[in-house]
Every structure is written in C-alpha cells, then in structure tokens.
Design a protein around this motif. Structure first.
Motif, PDB file in Angstrom:
ATOM      1  N   GLY A 105      61.079 105.836   2.042  1.00 21.66           N
ATOM      2  CA  GLY A 105      60.141 106.921   2.302  1.00 21.66           C
ATOM      3  C   GLY A 105      59.011 106.588   3.247  1.00 21.66           C
ATOM      4  O   GLY A 105      58.261 107.486   3.638  1.00 21.66           O
ATOM      5  N   VAL A 106      58.845 105.317   3.623  1.00 22.70           N
ATOM      6  CA  VAL A 106      57.719 104.926   4.477  1.00 22.70           C
ATOM      7  C   VAL A 106      58.266 104.494   5.831  1.00 22.70           C
ATOM      8  O   VAL A 106      58.815 103.402   5.987  1.00 22.70           O
ATOM      9  CB  VAL A 106      56.893 103.788   3.837  1.00 22.70           C
ATOM     10  CG1 VAL A 106      55.697 103.447   4.715  1.00 22.70           C
ATOM     11  CG2 VAL A 106      56.432 104.197   2.440  1.00 22.70           C
ATOM     12  N   ARG A 107      58.118 105.360   6.809  1.00 23.31           N
ATOM     13  CA  ARG A 107      58.698 105.124   8.131  1.00 23.31           C
ATOM     14  C   ARG A 107      58.183 103.833   8.752  1.00 23.31           C
ATOM     15  O   ARG A 107      58.900 103.122   9.463  1.00 23.31           O
ATOM     16  CB  ARG A 107      58.368 106.317   9.033  1.00 23.31           C
ATOM     17  CG  ARG A 107      59.133 106.360  10.336  1.00 23.31           C
ATOM     18  CD  ARG A 107      58.854 107.663  11.068  1.00 23.31           C
ATOM     19  NE  ARG A 107      59.206 108.819  10.269  1.00 23.31           N
ATOM     20  CZ  ARG A 107      60.422 109.360  10.238  1.00 23.31           C
ATOM     21  NH1 ARG A 107      61.391 108.840  10.962  1.00 23.31           N
ATOM     22  NH2 ARG A 107      60.671 110.411   9.484  1.00 23.31           N
ATOM     23  N   GLN A 108      56.924 103.486   8.482  1.00 22.54           N
ATOM     24  CA  GLN A 108      56.312 102.305   9.097  1.00 22.54           C
ATOM     25  C   GLN A 108      57.028 101.018   8.715  1.00 22.54           C
ATOM     26  O   GLN A 108      56.998 100.037   9.468  1.00 22.54           O
ATOM     27  CB  GLN A 108      54.832 102.220   8.718  1.00 22.54           C
ATOM     28  CG  GLN A 108      54.056 101.136   9.447  1.00 22.54           C
ATOM     29  CD  GLN A 108      52.579 101.209   9.138  1.00 22.54           C
ATOM     30  OE1 GLN A 108      52.098 102.169   8.547  1.00 22.54           O
ATOM     31  NE2 GLN A 108      51.842 100.169   9.527  1.00 22.54           N
ATOM     32  N   GLU A 109      57.669 100.989   7.573  1.00 20.56           N
ATOM     33  CA  GLU A 109      58.383  99.791   7.152  1.00 20.56           C
ATOM     34  C   GLU A 109      59.583  99.498   8.048  1.00 20.56           C
ATOM     35  O   GLU A 109      60.107  98.389   8.038  1.00 20.56           O
ATOM     36  CB  GLU A 109      58.803  99.919   5.687  1.00 20.56           C
ATOM     37  CG  GLU A 109      57.608  99.959   4.739  1.00 20.56           C
ATOM     38  CD  GLU A 109      58.007 100.103   3.280  1.00 20.56           C
ATOM     39  OE1 GLU A 109      59.194  99.874   2.957  1.00 20.56           O
ATOM     40  OE2 GLU A 109      57.144 100.455   2.459  1.00 20.56           O
ATOM     41  N   PHE A 110      60.004 100.485   8.801  1.00 19.65           N
ATOM     42  CA  PHE A 110      61.041 100.290   9.822  1.00 19.65           C
ATOM     43  C   PHE A 110      60.412 100.114  11.207  1.00 19.65           C
ATOM     44  O   PHE A 110      60.713  99.168  11.923  1.00 19.65           O
ATOM     45  CB  PHE A 110      62.001 101.482   9.839  1.00 19.65           C
ATOM     46  CG  PHE A 110      62.800 101.651   8.580  1.00 19.65           C
ATOM     47  CD1 PHE A 110      64.016 101.012   8.420  1.00 19.65           C
ATOM     48  CD2 PHE A 110      62.325 102.445   7.541  1.00 19.65           C
ATOM     49  CE1 PHE A 110      64.768 101.169   7.258  1.00 19.65           C
ATOM     50  CE2 PHE A 110      63.064 102.602   6.378  1.00 19.65           C
ATOM     51  CZ  PHE A 110      64.286 101.965   6.237  1.00 19.65           C
ATOM     52  N   THR A 111      59.536 101.045  11.572  1.00 15.98           N
ATOM     53  CA  THR A 111      59.018 101.067  12.944  1.00 15.98           C
ATOM     54  C   THR A 111      58.132  99.870  13.262  1.00 15.98           C
ATOM     55  O   THR A 111      58.053  99.451  14.421  1.00 15.98           O
ATOM     56  CB  THR A 111      58.245 102.366  13.202  1.00 15.98           C
ATOM     57  OG1 THR A 111      57.143 102.471  12.279  1.00 15.98           O
ATOM     58  CG2 THR A 111      59.152 103.587  13.020  1.00 15.98           C
ATOM     59  N   ALA A 112      57.476  99.286  12.262  1.00 17.57           N
ATOM     60  CA  ALA A 112      56.636  98.105  12.507  1.00 17.57           C
ATOM     61  C   ALA A 112      57.451  96.922  13.008  1.00 17.57           C
ATOM     62  O   ALA A 112      56.900  95.993  13.606  1.00 17.57           O
ATOM     63  CB  ALA A 112      55.884  97.714  11.233  1.00 17.57           C
TER      64      ALA A 112
END
Length: 268
Positions: A105-112
C-alpha cells in the motif's frame, strides 16, 4: 472464530525482542496466531523490523501459535527467494507459517529504490511461481515477469499442499484474488483504535467473495480490529469472519500496555 494478534513492527515496536515477548505472552494467554506488518517503513522515516527474522525468533520462543505476515508486498521480493524464506520459517516453526500477500500500500517503498509499484498481474504470477516451487516438482515457468528454468526447491514447507496464502485488500481485484487462495485479510480499524468496518459491511464483502468461489466455506476471513478485554466480536463472526486479529501498534500505548492487553486474552 479463532483469535490472533497483528503487530505493527514499526517505531518502538521495531525492536525485535518486543515481538518475541508479545508472541510468548500471546501463546500463554490462548491466542491462536501472531501476524506482523511487512513494511520498509524506514523509507518514510520510521524504524521497521524485518518480519521474517522476527517471526523466526518468535518461532523459537513458542510451540503452537501460528506465525505470518499481514501482509507482505510480494512483488518487492524475488518469488524464488520469498518461497525459500517462507518454506524455511514453516520448517523452523513445525508447520505454523501463513503468508499474507498483497500489492503493497505504500508506493514509496518501491519508488525510493527505483521501481514502480507493480500491478495485480505481477502479484498473481509471483504467487503461482511460489506455489509451484513449494510443490517439490521441477518448475519450468516463462511468464511476463518471471522465468524459472528447471528448478526444484528443497527443503519444502512442512504444510501440504502449501503454506496458506491469505490475500489482503478490499478492491474488487483483491477479493477475486483472495477467492483463489486460502484466506482474505481485511483491516477494520483506524490508528485511533476506532472500528471503521461494520459487521454489515463485512457481510457484504464476504458475499462478494462467495460469488467468486463456490466452496467459500473453507476460506478463512481474518478481520484486523481493536477490542477491549471481555468485549464481544461475535457480530463479525456472524458476518463471516473466521479470525479476529487484534491490532497492536504504538498508537495504542506503551509496550507495557500492549503486554497487558495480550495477557487479558482474546475477546469473546
């Protein structure tokens, strides 16, 4: 209805020893499972523990309580590595593992880390690869996202035909996906400890699950929520829940307060 605890191993609860303590106390107090969050929360400024390492420690401190995640963003992992990790936990725990699976559910955990958040097709393929590896057969797979070229996993999970897979999420695709597997996990509370999922809403979603699965009676439905000692969650069981997962996170108070709630035992 069976009862477990779902621990957000973030912030102060990212200290791995806290999860071991909660798991030990949960087993002693009659709870049936310990599930943990699986997040790279340090990408958004909050400490977070590795779920599989902490669950392995909990496995050594307990003897019969079930252990798993609620939920793992499967596509953050290579499916062969995650299949091996879950199989190892299942053997270490004597066949007590559960894999909670979702998109993340947390996009930043991928995009980071330079990756886009994947879609459901990638999750579906990853789960298919994992289950094929857990079968013990030689796997040959060429898909849109993954290739397996004649590999046989060993050692295998103890649970047959596979470690139970519980799918998280409330979108239509998540419900269809859950109907394919062994269970569905739904969040029912907010961080202030208020229930946001009513029994009537749960019953409607369970009805949708049954529309996608003729034998839905053998599908676990796990509601994550908050209760007080001695309170009743029977309305959720009547609506179709087979598990109540008491939600533990730092917003509920200190570690000492959480331990007291675990020791008080499951709701009625």
């Amino acid at each position: 209805m069976r009862y477990g605890i779902d621990v957000a191993i973030l912030g102060d609860l990212a200290e791995p020893a806290h999860l071991v303590t909660l798991a030990r106390e949960a087993e002693a107090a009659g709870w049936d499972a310990v599930l943990v969050w699986d997040h790279l929360a340090f990408t958004w400024g909050m400490p977070s523990a590795d779920p599989w390492v902490t669950l392995a420690a909990a496995a050594q401190a307990t003897s019969h309580i079930r252990l798993g995640t609620a939920v793992t963003a499967v596509a953050r992992h290579r499916p062969e590595r995650l299949a091996q990790t879950v199989a190892t936990l299942d053997r270490l725990s004597g066949g007590r593992a559960i894999l909670g699976a979702g998109l993340g559910g947390v996009r930043q955990e991928f995009t980071a880390f330079g990756s886009p958040r994947p879609g459901g097709v990638m999750l579906d393929e990853a789960l298919d690869v994992m289950v094929s590896l857990w079968s013990g057969e030689e796997v040959h797979h060429r898909g849109a996202h993954y290739t397996v070229d004649g590999v046989r996993l060993a050692p295998l999970p103890l649970q047959r035909p596979r470690v139970p897979v519980w799918v998280g999420g409330t979108a239509a695709g998540a419900l269809r996906r859950a109907a394919r597997w062994d269970g569905w996990i739904v969040a029912g509370d907010d961080r202030e400890g208020r229930m946001t999922l009513s029994p009537d809403s749960l019953a409607a979603q369970v009805s949708e699950l049954r529309r996608h699965r003729a034998n839905a009676g053998d599908l676990d439905v796990a509601v994550i929520g908050v209760s007080e000692p001695g309170s009743s969650v029977r309305a959720y069981a009547d609506a179709g829940a087979t598990w109540w997962l008491e939600h533990f996170h730092s917003y509920r108070g200190s570690m000492e307060r959480l331990v007291r709630r675990v020791k008080a035992g499951p709701p009625v």
